[in-house]
Scaffold this active site. Structure first.
Site, PDB file in Angstrom:
ATOM      1  N   TRP A 188       0.871  -1.174   0.000  1.00  0.00           N
ATOM      2  CA  TRP A 188       0.000   0.000   0.000  1.00  0.00           C
ATOM      3  C   TRP A 188       0.915   1.233   0.000  1.00  0.00           C
ATOM      4  O   TRP A 188       1.849   1.300   0.788  1.00  0.00           O
ATOM      5  CB  TRP A 188      -0.926   0.050   1.222  1.00  0.00           C
ATOM      6  CG  TRP A 188      -1.655   1.368   1.241  1.00  0.00           C
ATOM      7  CD1 TRP A 188      -2.687   1.735   0.431  1.00  0.00           C
ATOM      8  CD2 TRP A 188      -1.343   2.516   2.032  1.00  0.00           C
ATOM      9  NE1 TRP A 188      -3.044   3.054   0.685  1.00  0.00           N
ATOM     10  CE2 TRP A 188      -2.242   3.542   1.660  1.00  0.00           C
ATOM     11  CE3 TRP A 188      -0.389   2.779   3.032  1.00  0.00           C
ATOM     12  CZ2 TRP A 188      -2.211   4.820   2.248  1.00  0.00           C
ATOM     13  CZ3 TRP A 188      -0.372   4.049   3.613  1.00  0.00           C
ATOM     14  CH2 TRP A 188      -1.281   5.047   3.226  1.00  0.00           C
ATOM     15  N   GLU A 229      -3.012  -3.013  -2.573  1.00  0.00           N
ATOM     16  CA  GLU A 229      -4.143  -2.380  -1.866  1.00  0.00           C
ATOM     17  C   GLU A 229      -4.440  -0.977  -2.384  1.00  0.00           C
ATOM     18  O   GLU A 229      -3.601  -0.090  -2.352  1.00  0.00           O
ATOM     19  CB  GLU A 229      -3.810  -2.312  -0.369  1.00  0.00           C
ATOM     20  CG  GLU A 229      -4.910  -1.676   0.476  1.00  0.00           C
ATOM     21  CD  GLU A 229      -4.550  -1.615   1.969  1.00  0.00           C
ATOM     22  OE1 GLU A 229      -3.375  -1.873   2.322  1.00  0.00           O
ATOM     23  OE2 GLU A 229      -5.439  -1.294   2.776  1.00  0.00           O
ATOM     24  N   LYS A 231      -6.958   2.617  -2.585  1.00  0.00           N
ATOM     25  CA  LYS A 231      -7.603   3.516  -1.635  1.00  0.00           C
ATOM     26  C   LYS A 231      -8.332   4.612  -2.388  1.00  0.00           C
ATOM     27  O   LYS A 231      -7.968   4.969  -3.502  1.00  0.00           O
ATOM     28  CB  LYS A 231      -6.533   4.105  -0.718  1.00  0.00           C
ATOM     29  CG  LYS A 231      -7.081   4.937   0.410  1.00  0.00           C
ATOM     30  CD  LYS A 231      -6.072   5.043   1.530  1.00  0.00           C
ATOM     31  CE  LYS A 231      -6.599   5.946   2.619  1.00  0.00           C
ATOM     32  NZ  LYS A 231      -5.885   5.793   3.861  1.00  0.00           N
ATOM     33  N   ASP A 262      -9.639  -3.347   1.658  1.00  0.00           N
ATOM     34  CA  ASP A 262      -9.734  -2.675   2.960  1.00  0.00           C
ATOM     35  C   ASP A 262     -11.079  -1.959   2.947  1.00  0.00           C
ATOM     36  O   ASP A 262     -11.290  -1.048   2.128  1.00  0.00           O
ATOM     37  CB  ASP A 262      -8.561  -1.703   3.125  1.00  0.00           C
ATOM     38  CG  ASP A 262      -8.570  -0.986   4.473  1.00  0.00           C
ATOM     39  OD1 ASP A 262      -9.660  -0.559   4.903  1.00  0.00           O
ATOM     40  OD2 ASP A 262      -7.487  -0.842   5.071  1.00  0.00           O
ATOM     41  N   HIS A 265     -11.715   1.825   2.511  1.00  0.00           N
ATOM     42  CA  HIS A 265     -11.139   2.510   1.343  1.00  0.00           C
ATOM     43  C   HIS A 265     -12.104   2.728   0.180  1.00  0.00           C
ATOM     44  O   HIS A 265     -11.679   2.823  -0.960  1.00  0.00           O
ATOM     45  CB  HIS A 265      -9.923   1.725   0.841  1.00  0.00           C
ATOM     46  CG  HIS A 265      -8.757   1.792   1.781  1.00  0.00           C
ATOM     47  ND1 HIS A 265      -7.507   1.332   1.459  1.00  0.00           N
ATOM     48  CD2 HIS A 265      -8.655   2.290   3.036  1.00  0.00           C
ATOM     49  CE1 HIS A 265      -6.684   1.521   2.478  1.00  0.00           C
ATOM     50  NE2 HIS A 265      -7.363   2.094   3.441  1.00  0.00           N
ATOM     51  N   HIS A 289      -8.544  -6.428   4.610  1.00  0.00           N
ATOM     52  CA  HIS A 289      -8.131  -5.555   5.707  1.00  0.00           C
ATOM     53  C   HIS A 289      -9.425  -5.116   6.372  1.00  0.00           C
ATOM     54  O   HIS A 289     -10.053  -4.145   5.958  1.00  0.00           O
ATOM     55  CB  HIS A 289      -7.384  -4.322   5.178  1.00  0.00           C
ATOM     56  CG  HIS A 289      -5.914  -4.522   5.108  1.00  0.00           C
ATOM     57  ND1 HIS A 289      -5.032  -3.491   4.894  1.00  0.00           N
ATOM     58  CD2 HIS A 289      -5.160  -5.645   5.239  1.00  0.00           C
ATOM     59  CE1 HIS A 289      -3.796  -3.976   4.890  1.00  0.00           C
ATOM     60  NE2 HIS A 289      -3.853  -5.274   5.077  1.00  0.00           N
ATOM     61  N   ASP A 297     -11.932   6.892   6.408  1.00  0.00           N
ATOM     62  CA  ASP A 297     -11.093   5.727   6.692  1.00  0.00           C
ATOM     63  C   ASP A 297     -10.455   5.890   8.074  1.00  0.00           C
ATOM     64  O   ASP A 297      -9.239   5.976   8.207  1.00  0.00           O
ATOM     65  CB  ASP A 297     -10.024   5.624   5.593  1.00  0.00           C
ATOM     66  CG  ASP A 297      -9.102   4.440   5.782  1.00  0.00           C
ATOM     67  OD1 ASP A 297      -9.574   3.397   6.267  1.00  0.00           O
ATOM     68  OD2 ASP A 297      -7.903   4.564   5.453  1.00  0.00           O
ATOM     69  N   ASP A 299     -10.311   3.959  10.715  1.00  0.00           N
ATOM     70  CA  ASP A 299      -9.707   2.790  11.350  1.00  0.00           C
ATOM     71  C   ASP A 299     -10.102   2.616  12.807  1.00  0.00           C
ATOM     72  O   ASP A 299      -9.260   2.363  13.665  1.00  0.00           O
ATOM     73  CB  ASP A 299      -8.187   2.781  11.151  1.00  0.00           C
ATOM     74  CG  ASP A 299      -7.832   2.449   9.716  1.00  0.00           C
ATOM     75  OD1 ASP A 299      -8.168   1.339   9.283  1.00  0.00           O
ATOM     76  OD2 ASP A 299      -7.238   3.292   9.016  1.00  0.00           O
ATOM     77  N   ASP A 329      -7.139  -4.370  10.021  1.00  0.00           N
ATOM     78  CA  ASP A 329      -6.390  -3.121   9.862  1.00  0.00           C
ATOM     79  C   ASP A 329      -7.137  -1.973  10.547  1.00  0.00           C
ATOM     80  O   ASP A 329      -7.906  -1.271   9.917  1.00  0.00           O
ATOM     81  CB  ASP A 329      -6.176  -2.809   8.366  1.00  0.00           C
ATOM     82  CG  ASP A 329      -5.294  -1.583   8.171  1.00  0.00           C
ATOM     83  OD1 ASP A 329      -4.683  -1.134   9.165  1.00  0.00           O
ATOM     84  OD2 ASP A 329      -5.207  -1.082   7.033  1.00  0.00           O
TER      85      ASP A 329
HETATM   86  C1  RNT Z   1      -3.773   2.700   4.730  1.00  0.00           C
HETATM   87  C2  RNT Z   1      -3.868   1.244   4.460  1.00  0.00           C
HETATM   88  C3  RNT Z   1      -2.747   0.405   4.986  1.00  0.00           C
HETATM   89  C4  RNT Z   1      -2.316   0.789   6.386  1.00  0.00           C
HETATM   90  C5  RNT Z   1      -1.422  -0.208   7.059  1.00  0.00           C
HETATM   91  C6  RNT Z   1      -0.742   0.368   8.265  1.00  0.00           C
HETATM   92  O1  RNT Z   1      -4.910   3.391   4.430  1.00  0.00           O
HETATM   93  O2  RNT Z   1      -5.076   0.762   4.931  1.00  0.00           O
HETATM   94  O3  RNT Z   1      -3.072  -0.927   4.885  1.00  0.00           O
HETATM   95  O4  RNT Z   1      -3.412   1.002   7.229  1.00  0.00           O
HETATM   96  O5  RNT Z   1      -0.548  -0.745   6.175  1.00  0.00           O
HETATM   97 ZN    ZN Z   2      -5.377  -1.372   4.893  1.00  0.00          ZN
END
Ligand code: RNT
Ligand code: ZN
Length: 421
Positions: A188, A229, A231, A262, A265, A289, A297, A299, A329
């Site tokens: 990523w 990955e 986004k 993810d 994203h 993720h 995003d 998290d 994640d």
């Molecule tokens: C960032 C991505 C990525 C990170 C990690 C720390 O938006 O989701 O995967 O969160 O690699």
């Molecule tokens: Zn991620």
């Protein structure tokens, strides 16, 4: 919770599910096949061990909060992970980032890291019969400050990140080889721009060129699986992200790579669960993720919500668990971090278990016959079935705390360990 009570509740639940033709004993066996990769970075808010006091910097991602007790050393991180794992049933893996190597107090720049810096982790994982997963770290570094890494127009910077990522794949392959289970290496990069660019094409061509250079070295799939990955946007890359979904999906299909989904994203109403049955027709495997985005995003810690449940359902309904690598994640610094793992991992397991407890054949029969009322009625009825009793029983047979008992365990750890850091 008392064992006799859990047994009794499970027996009642078993009968109730049997009325739907669902065999809970069999579901518990299937649940062992859900292997969740714990992301190490919830222990320290994505700081890493390159230098003392390292913090996440840039890359469009952010850990907010300052709850005491974050892991400041590898020893602390390992203790926290062991604690979290002692409270979790099921098989687990560990997912590391390149900034978590054992660099012995020296500054080893990203283009110089080697498998030896991760031997300690490999040994640690071996002792616990766990697999490892890995990630290049293309953020929190001066060469990432202007927002471009693998797509940088500055050749020196682009080559630096190509070298870093190549080394990360080499490290990942070594982990997979020594541990006897392939490491998933995820790429990523934060590349993107705050304002509207005029030359997106060159940037994407450069990212493609970098990936081609990185993947020119081949490793056996027995040791390494490559995933990429995408986004939608990040802080500071609001107007355009180079590695968009279209970009990576195209690359993955053309080059036989895994695609990382993810769920933080995408556009807020876009469902990752809906993508799974499409993607799996074109790529061999996916990497999840799992996270909980709140408006962006962000998290937040994963919880058992509709989004997560649809992802798990779509995997189970497509009978595709073997082709899905389940990773987490999230990184919330505002609450007990060990608690974050336990809540998030248990939610993920529960989502898969809930999906497995679905009478899929009956539902498909309704669907094929056009009986939409019955289908909807069953889906609603399932929501109030006693799946918690099945999960408690799973925890009990795996010798980990059941029900709310893990909360006290975490509070004890906070008092005896975390608060003393
Ligand atoms: C960032 C991505 C990525 C990170 C990690 C720390 O938006 O989701 O995967 O969160 O690699
Ligand atoms: Zn991620």
């Amino acid at each position: 919770m008392k064992k006799a009570f859990i047994e009794k509740s499970y027996q009642l639940a078993k009968e109730q599910y049997a009325a739907f033709d669902v065999d809970t004993d069999n579901v518990l066996k299937q649940l062992d096949k859900v292997i969740i990769s714990l992301h190490c970075w919830q222990t320290d808010d994505v700081g890493g061990f390159e230098k003392a006091g390292a913090v996440l910097g840039g890359g469009g991602i952010q850990a907010t909060g300052n709850f005491p007790g974050k892991a400041k050393t590898i020893e602390q991180m390992r203790a926290d992970l062991d604690k979290a794992m002692s409270l979790l049933p099921g098989k687990l893996r560990l997912n590391l980032h390149a900034i978590y190597g054992e660099f012995g107090g020296k500054l080893v720049d990203r283009d110089k890291i080697e498998p030896k810096h991760f031997q300690g982790w490999i040994d640690w994982a071996k002792e616990r019969s766990m697999g490892l997963d890995f990630n290049c770290t293309c953020f929190s570094h001066p060469y990432a400050d202007d927002g471009f890494t693998l797509s940088s127009k500055n050749t020196k910077i682009r080559k630096f990140w190509v070298e870093h990522t190549k080394r990360c794949r080499e490290i990942g392959a070594e982990m997979g080889k020594q541990l006897g289970t392939p490491t998933v290496h995820n790429i990523w990069v934060p590349d993107g721009s705050k304002d509207t660019p005029v030359d997106r094409y060159t940037l994407r061509k450069l990212l493609k060129k970098s990936l081609d250079e990185i993947f020119a070295v081949e490793y056996s799939k027995k040791y390494l699986k490559d995933s990429i990955e995408s986004k939608l946007f990040g802080i500071g890359s609001e107007s355009m992200v180079v590695g968009s979904y279209d970009f990576y999906l195209g690359y993955a299909i053309q080059n036989n790579k895994l695609i990382t989904l993810d769920n933080g994203h995408y556009h807020p109403t876009e469902q990752v669960g809906d993508k799974i049955s499409s993607i799996l027709l074109y790529v061999d495997e996916i990497l999840l993720h799992l996270t909980r985005g709140v408006r962006w995003d962000s998290d937040h810690v994963l919880t058992l919500n509709d989004e997560l449940m649809l992802i798990a359902q779509e995997i189970i309904r497509a009978n595709a668990l073997k082709r899905v690598n389940v990773g987490l994640d999230f990184f919330d610094a505002s609450l007990n971090r060990i608690g974050a793992y336990v809540i998030g991992t248990r939610s993920a397991q529960m989502a898969f278990m809930y999906a497995m407890l679905e009478p899929f054949n009956t539902l498909v029969k309704f669907e094929n016959e056009g009986n939409n009322f019955e289908r909807l009625a069953f889906l609603e009825l399932l929501k109030s079935m006693p799946f918690g009793a099945v999960y408690d029983y799973y925890c009990m047979i795996n010798d980990v705390p059941t029900g709310q008992d893990y909360v006290n365990e975490i509070m004890k750890y906070e008092k005896n360990v975390l608060s003393k850091r």
